[in-house]
Design a protein around this motif. Sequence first.
Motif, PDB file in Angstrom:
ATOM      1  N   PRO B  26       0.824  -1.131  -0.106  1.00 35.57           N
ATOM      2  CA  PRO B  26      -0.058  -0.072   0.138  1.00 35.57           C
ATOM      3  C   PRO B  26       0.810   1.139  -0.016  1.00 35.57           C
ATOM      4  O   PRO B  26       0.162   2.256  -0.618  1.00 35.57           O
ATOM      5  N   GLY B  27       1.952   1.326   0.661  1.00 33.43           N
ATOM      6  CA  GLY B  27       2.853   2.476   0.653  1.00 33.43           C
ATOM      7  C   GLY B  27       3.482   2.766  -0.515  1.00 33.43           C
ATOM      8  O   GLY B  27       3.449   3.821  -1.044  1.00 33.43           O
ATOM      9  N   VAL B  28       3.762   1.709  -1.427  1.00 36.41           N
ATOM     10  CA  VAL B  28       4.410   1.850  -2.754  1.00 36.41           C
ATOM     11  C   VAL B  28       3.186   2.277  -3.641  1.00 36.41           C
ATOM     12  O   VAL B  28       3.440   3.235  -4.612  1.00 36.41           O
ATOM     13  N   ARG B  29       2.067   1.954  -3.332  1.00 39.71           N
ATOM     14  CA  ARG B  29       1.135   2.408  -4.196  1.00 39.71           C
ATOM     15  C   ARG B  29       0.513   3.518  -3.819  1.00 39.71           C
ATOM     16  O   ARG B  29       0.508   4.501  -5.152  1.00 39.71           O
ATOM     17  N   SER B  30       0.559   4.321  -2.791  1.00 41.42           N
ATOM     18  CA  SER B  30       0.283   5.681  -2.692  1.00 41.42           C
ATOM     19  C   SER B  30       1.393   6.431  -3.110  1.00 41.42           C
ATOM     20  O   SER B  30       0.901   7.432  -3.944  1.00 41.42           O
ATOM     21  N   ALA B  31       2.644   6.061  -3.029  1.00 42.11           N
ATOM     22  CA  ALA B  31       3.819   6.773  -3.755  1.00 42.11           C
ATOM     23  C   ALA B  31       3.757   6.977  -5.214  1.00 42.11           C
ATOM     24  O   ALA B  31       3.693   7.918  -5.636  1.00 42.11           O
ATOM     25  N   LEU B  32       3.285   5.800  -5.817  1.00 37.06           N
ATOM     26  CA  LEU B  32       3.054   5.608  -7.156  1.00 37.06           C
ATOM     27  C   LEU B  32       2.000   6.658  -7.882  1.00 37.06           C
ATOM     28  O   LEU B  32       2.048   7.266  -8.678  1.00 37.06           O
ATOM     29  N   VAL B  33       0.725   6.430  -6.999  1.00 37.55           N
ATOM     30  CA  VAL B  33      -0.174   7.458  -7.602  1.00 37.55           C
ATOM     31  C   VAL B  33       0.007   8.819  -7.184  1.00 37.55           C
ATOM     32  O   VAL B  33      -0.402   9.709  -8.338  1.00 37.55           O
ATOM     33  N   LEU B  34       0.641   9.157  -6.157  1.00 36.29           N
ATOM     34  CA  LEU B  34       0.771  10.721  -5.882  1.00 36.29           C
ATOM     35  C   LEU B  34       1.933  11.009  -6.796  1.00 36.29           C
ATOM     36  O   LEU B  34       1.920  12.150  -7.485  1.00 36.29           O
ATOM     37  N   ALA B  35       2.925  10.040  -7.218  1.00 29.81           N
ATOM     38  CA  ALA B  35       3.887  10.434  -8.339  1.00 29.81           C
ATOM     39  C   ALA B  35       3.419  10.907  -9.740  1.00 29.81           C
ATOM     40  O   ALA B  35       3.788  11.845 -10.452  1.00 29.81           O
ATOM     41  N   THR B  36       2.624   9.945 -10.136  1.00 35.02           N
ATOM     42  CA  THR B  36       1.699   9.937 -11.192  1.00 35.02           C
ATOM     43  C   THR B  36       1.044  11.377 -11.060  1.00 35.02           C
ATOM     44  O   THR B  36       0.966  11.988 -12.554  1.00 35.02           O
ATOM     45  N   GLY B  37       0.147  11.638 -10.206  1.00 32.58           N
ATOM     46  CA  GLY B  37      -0.340  13.051 -10.209  1.00 32.58           C
ATOM     47  C   GLY B  37       0.505  14.080 -10.440  1.00 32.58           C
ATOM     48  O   GLY B  37       0.163  14.925 -11.019  1.00 32.58           O
ATOM     49  N   ALA B  38       1.798  14.232  -9.600  1.00 30.76           N
ATOM     50  CA  ALA B  38       2.587  15.160  -9.946  1.00 30.76           C
ATOM     51  C   ALA B  38       2.888  15.014 -11.579  1.00 30.76           C
ATOM     52  O   ALA B  38       3.393  16.125 -12.022  1.00 30.76           O
ATOM     53  N   ALA B  39       3.445  14.073 -11.796  1.00 30.17           N
ATOM     54  CA  ALA B  39       4.077  13.804 -13.090  1.00 30.17           C
ATOM     55  C   ALA B  39       2.828  14.325 -14.169  1.00 30.17           C
ATOM     56  O   ALA B  39       3.173  15.100 -15.292  1.00 30.17           O
ATOM     57  N   LEU B  40       1.617  13.915 -13.988  1.00 33.59           N
ATOM     58  CA  LEU B  40       0.696  14.507 -14.931  1.00 33.59           C
ATOM     59  C   LEU B  40       0.542  16.085 -14.851  1.00 33.59           C
ATOM     60  O   LEU B  40       0.340  16.697 -15.760  1.00 33.59           O
ATOM     61  N   ALA B  41       0.439  16.606 -13.661  1.00 29.82           N
ATOM     62  CA  ALA B  41       0.229  18.043 -13.423  1.00 29.82           C
ATOM     63  C   ALA B  41       1.480  18.737 -14.025  1.00 29.82           C
ATOM     64  O   ALA B  41       1.308  19.725 -14.909  1.00 29.82           O
ATOM     65  N   VAL B  42       2.899  18.001 -14.079  1.00 26.54           N
ATOM     66  CA  VAL B  42       3.783  18.900 -14.616  1.00 26.54           C
ATOM     67  C   VAL B  42       3.916  18.747 -15.906  1.00 26.54           C
ATOM     68  O   VAL B  42       4.057  19.689 -16.570  1.00 26.54           O
ATOM     69  N   GLY B  43       3.571  17.597 -16.463  1.00 23.82           N
ATOM     70  CA  GLY B  43       3.634  17.470 -17.966  1.00 23.82           C
ATOM     71  C   GLY B  43       2.435  18.321 -18.570  1.00 23.82           C
ATOM     72  O   GLY B  43       2.463  18.917 -19.401  1.00 23.82           O
ATOM     73  N   GLY B  44       1.326  18.145 -17.996  1.00 20.03           N
ATOM     74  CA  GLY B  44       0.180  18.938 -18.562  1.00 20.03           C
ATOM     75  C   GLY B  44       0.261  20.367 -18.452  1.00 20.03           C
ATOM     76  O   GLY B  44       0.191  20.820 -19.588  1.00 20.03           O
ATOM     77  N   LEU B  45       0.998  20.807 -17.371  1.00 21.54           N
ATOM     78  CA  LEU B  45       1.159  22.355 -17.542  1.00 21.54           C
ATOM     79  C   LEU B  45       2.423  22.608 -18.468  1.00 21.54           C
ATOM     80  O   LEU B  45       2.337  23.685 -19.250  1.00 21.54           O
ATOM     81  N   ALA B  46       3.384  21.823 -18.461  1.00 22.78           N
ATOM     82  CA  ALA B  46       4.641  22.049 -19.404  1.00 22.78           C
ATOM     83  C   ALA B  46       4.126  22.074 -20.962  1.00 22.78           C
ATOM     84  O   ALA B  46       4.320  22.999 -21.772  1.00 22.78           O
ATOM     85  N   LEU B  47       2.972  21.211 -21.366  1.00 20.20           N
ATOM     86  CA  LEU B  47       2.449  21.237 -22.847  1.00 20.20           C
ATOM     87  C   LEU B  47       1.736  22.300 -23.010  1.00 20.20           C
ATOM     88  O   LEU B  47       1.682  22.915 -24.225  1.00 20.20           O
ATOM     89  N   ALA B  48       0.902  22.851 -21.880  1.00 19.47           N
ATOM     90  CA  ALA B  48      -0.175  23.782 -22.054  1.00 19.47           C
ATOM     91  C   ALA B  48       0.579  25.162 -22.108  1.00 19.47           C
ATOM     92  O   ALA B  48       0.205  25.967 -22.999  1.00 19.47           O
ATOM     93  N   SER B  49       1.972  25.399 -21.614  1.00 14.74           N
ATOM     94  CA  SER B  49       2.594  26.568 -22.034  1.00 14.74           C
ATOM     95  C   SER B  49       3.009  26.503 -23.278  1.00 14.74           C
ATOM     96  O   SER B  49       3.381  27.792 -23.737  1.00 14.74           O
ATOM     97  N   GLN B  50       3.207  25.487 -23.937  1.00 13.89           N
ATOM     98  CA  GLN B  50       3.621  25.363 -25.385  1.00 13.89           C
ATOM     99  C   GLN B  50       2.532  25.315 -26.446  1.00 13.89           C
ATOM    100  O   GLN B  50       2.686  25.297 -27.722  1.00 13.89           O
ATOM    101  N   ALA B  51       1.382  25.252 -25.814  1.00 10.98           N
ATOM    102  CA  ALA B  51       0.364  25.151 -26.762  1.00 10.98           C
ATOM    103  C   ALA B  51      -0.018  26.297 -27.783  1.00 10.98           C
ATOM    104  O   ALA B  51       0.436  27.500 -27.065  1.00 10.98           O
ATOM    105  N   PRO B  52      -0.550  26.443 -28.921  1.00 10.63           N
ATOM    106  CA  PRO B  52      -0.687  25.146 -29.652  1.00 10.63           C
ATOM    107  C   PRO B  52       0.564  24.724 -30.510  1.00 10.63           C
ATOM    108  O   PRO B  52       1.480  25.424 -30.775  1.00 10.63           O
ATOM    109  N   PHE B  53       0.528  23.489 -30.597  1.00  9.82           N
ATOM    110  CA  PHE B  53       1.678  22.918 -31.159  1.00  9.82           C
ATOM    111  C   PHE B  53       1.115  21.530 -32.016  1.00  9.82           C
ATOM    112  O   PHE B  53       0.315  20.738 -31.488  1.00  9.82           O
ATOM    113  N   THR B  54       2.282  21.057 -32.918  1.00 11.66           N
ATOM    114  CA  THR B  54       2.026  19.591 -33.310  1.00 11.66           C
ATOM    115  C   THR B  54       3.187  18.874 -33.015  1.00 11.66           C
ATOM    116  O   THR B  54       4.518  19.608 -32.858  1.00 11.66           O
TER     117      THR B  54
END
Lengths: 284, 623, 146
Positions: B26-54
């Motif tokens: 369970p500990g690993v799971r929480s860490a992975l989920v939180l890490a995924t949340g962070a990763a998605l937030a970072v990635g999403g914002l990073a791509l948003a800053s470069q929008a629009p693009f192909t």
Amino acid sequence: MNLTTFYLAIGGLILAPLIGGLVAGVDRVITARLQSRMGPPLMQPFFDVGKLMSKVIAPASHWQGMFVRWALIASLASDVLLASGADVLMCFFVQAGSACFVAMGAFNGNSPYSKIGAQRELFQMLAYEPVFLVAILCMAKASGGFDAFSFMASQQPLLFKMPLIVPGLIFVVLIKLRKSPFDIAASHHMHQEVVRGVYTDYAGRDFALLEIAHWADVTVVLWICSFLWATGPLQMLAVAFITLMIALIIDNISARLTWRTMLKRVAPITLILAIANLVWLYVE
Amino acid sequence: MTEAYIGLLVLWPLVAGLACLVLRGPGVRSALVLATGAALAVGGLALASQAPFTANPGFLASETAMHIAEAAAFILPVYFLFKGLQGKHLLVILFSIAQLGLASVSAFMVPAAPAAQSAVVLDGLSLALMLVVCFAGSFICIFALPYMKHHEEHLHLKVSRQPGFFLIMLAFLGFMNGLALSNDLHLFAAFYEATTLCSFLLIGHDQTAEAKKSAYRALWMNILGGMCLHAGIILIQKQFGLADIQQIVNPALWTGASLLPIAFIAAAGCIKAAQMPFQPWLLGAMVAPTPVSALLHSSTMVKVGVFVCLRLSPVLAGTTTGKILCLVGAFTFFATSAMAMGQSNAKKILAYSTMANLGLIIACAGIGTPIAIAAGIVLMVIHAATKGLLFLCVGDMEQTIGSRDLEDLRGIIAKSPVVAFAAVAGSMAMVLPPLGMLVGKWAALEAAAASPIAMVMMTLGSALSVVCWVRFAGTLMAGKSVSAQHAHSSALTSGPILSMLAAAVGLGMAAPWLNSMLLPPALANPMAGGWGLMPPLFILAMIGWIIGMKVLRRQSAVTLATPYIGGLPSNEPGTFVGALGRNWVLSEGNPYAAEIFGEPQWTKIGGALATALLLALLGGAFI
Amino acid sequence: MFGSFLKKSQIKSPWLMHFDCGSCNGCDIETLACLTPVYDVERFGIINVGNPRHADVLVVTGTVNPRNAVILKNIYDQMPTPKLVIAIGACGCSGGVFRDAPNVLGGVDKVIPVDVYVPGCPAKPEAIMDAVVTGLAKLGKILEVA
């Protein structure tokens, strides 16, 4: 926002509740005369609110004051929006927000009459909102825009293009002014089955502020009705007055209906007429 | 760098999900989920800053990726067929076979289309969906950590099934990001089928008879949607030989051509968005644990449907197909709002309300003008935040009291103040100006000015939803004060809930600017028309909030008045001294008016009308 | 100016609540007759309200008995301050001819403080209206002093 709009907004903010209070006074005098009585002085609603302001009473719930202030702000905002010529649809939604706050405060009351009143208030909103919206949409279609100034700018009175929305507008006025046969949520006269319904638990200063909010609401509704013949200020006042008279006469000759009749029979009929008018405006 | 971020959004969740499955702690799971949340937030914002693009990241643009997509078009229906045979479900079997047939036609009988010019296109619409998935999806997965722990405690499970659960939840997020970003029609279809798979597995997670039934119902309806999608793809391949979505949604391509493929794809979107008459699958999905309902209903699955329709809307503008699609959406908005009124099951109220708002967005897509599309996208984003918030709150409250009936939730602010207040705020956010949902509804109403019937249905739906949500909020509060012994929720529960609330309010405040960003430059004035009213209304709301809080503090300090009831109030709260001199309990209940808003009659009549409309959608494009 | 308007309003809008504490209904009929066009108390801003939370003046008829004494007190307590109580009729003033009966407490002032007493059996509508006006004058004096 330019200076004229600002002055109009301030004017709306201050004058609209006062006009509403006058309407309430005229309402009571004419009702009394219709009943062969003298009736109170014209300024009586203002005395009522002034008296309520100084009444000291424990609240029925911790939340009611908060909801009352929010309802008052929303009602005054809808007046300001209409006065400054803004989008009439948004003015309607803001006023609907005010009614929601009143219902929420009543849900939080500690009296069962208050809660029954709140449920009935929601059904009343359900009954009048669609037909009121469709009436505004008809006016918007005929004037070519959604802002209040376009509504008032038509050369020809809008009434000729939308006679079928008149029953709907009368229905809305009856509900908003809490007149029989649709005085269902806040039974106006004493000893009716839900005591004071949605207003039961509000008292003292909260009730006074709610009265002022009600005046602001009434001004908005009558103003929108007066758009039907908006060729000049006197004509608008006349239309508003005639609408009020029709409402008062219907009030004095009818008994109250149940919310089921209102929702299942009357609301659909007025709505269908209004929709027919809307479609006709689009077809021609 | 862009390609790395795209990889982060699409592939990392899959990796993290597999890691959850393999490393079962369970500990690993929480860490992975939180890490995924962070990763998605970072990635999403990073791509948003470069929008629009192909872009053309290797894992989405290469030949291998294309082959995998084509293989998926076969493998997934085969798996569905296997599950159909396992569950002896006739419709699943028939539709999977038909789906395989369509896949074969697409692969072997139609000339292959050239690869899309760019594998990834990020414009306003895909950015909106991607950010919704990254943020709302992450919050929901984080909320799911304590929720599933309690859920399994309630069920007395000996072996935890959470590893598999979180694998599918996280993989789901990855697939959704891929769907939002891909510009190739086959890749899109592969991700679409993958979401069908994930929803089938998630709905059936609890493995009860009801869960399995709901899962199979969702499966056959979504396979039908997949069939419509593939039919549309095949027709487009035959007619134009294209697989590039950006090229396909160019209106110039369709002048003089029949819009039947577009109608098919729009129908696929409608089925995925549980529009009538396909609403039963979404209602059935309510048996799943709440994070599943939240994920399916607010941030992922159903958004696929509206995303598809919004993507097609430039082609639909001004066409008969568009007009009929607008009616389909508006009718669903009206009918499902009416059915929500007759419900006392809180999750079903949320489900019907979701379908209603999706109908509103699809109506905007059908109208197809830039203003309507922008209104639709704004609605999509704000709805994800608001409805996600409401689902999380209802899920937590359900766990607190063990019931999901609104009558049992009465006065729950006494027991779970934070969550209940968030739910009340969410309900208010659904219907009050100047918050985002009402603003979106207002914008949609004004954008629909060309279609009176759609406008009328929108007004009816709007009035019904106002009553439904005010009653919901009023029932949750019911005049109770916060009791001293209230439950304290963990940070992983209240964190996501409060963040979603902040997002819902914040996005509402930002709505004029979001709207103008989505409009073409000529129309892009944030304060145009009625939008200029929003900032003053927000300032007024904030002033109102301050005044309200002052009054609340003042009135909370005093003793309340005795209730005015039909009898003498007694010392026990909630009772009165009535007949025979004894204490009677004062009970209350909401009038659901089933004779007016009852589910059975509306489902039957509404379903018939909606079926007729969908057939008109397809038939109208055919003729 | 605003303050004096608020002060004046307090005596220009007396909202009445009527409660029958065991009356034969004679006084009740006379009280309600005040609302009719012949007497028309609404001229003075008087409205008959059914909700004690909105009432300023409590008009009580009938002798009070132990059972409805509790209820009378309950209603009186739910009214906002400042408030007035008017006892109507001989029964309300002192219990009337029923004063010595075993279940009769003997007048409203045995339970709650009374501001104005209206004798009569039944009390006349003019007397009831006069009582309200007297009560308002009393209230006005109290408020001026306060």
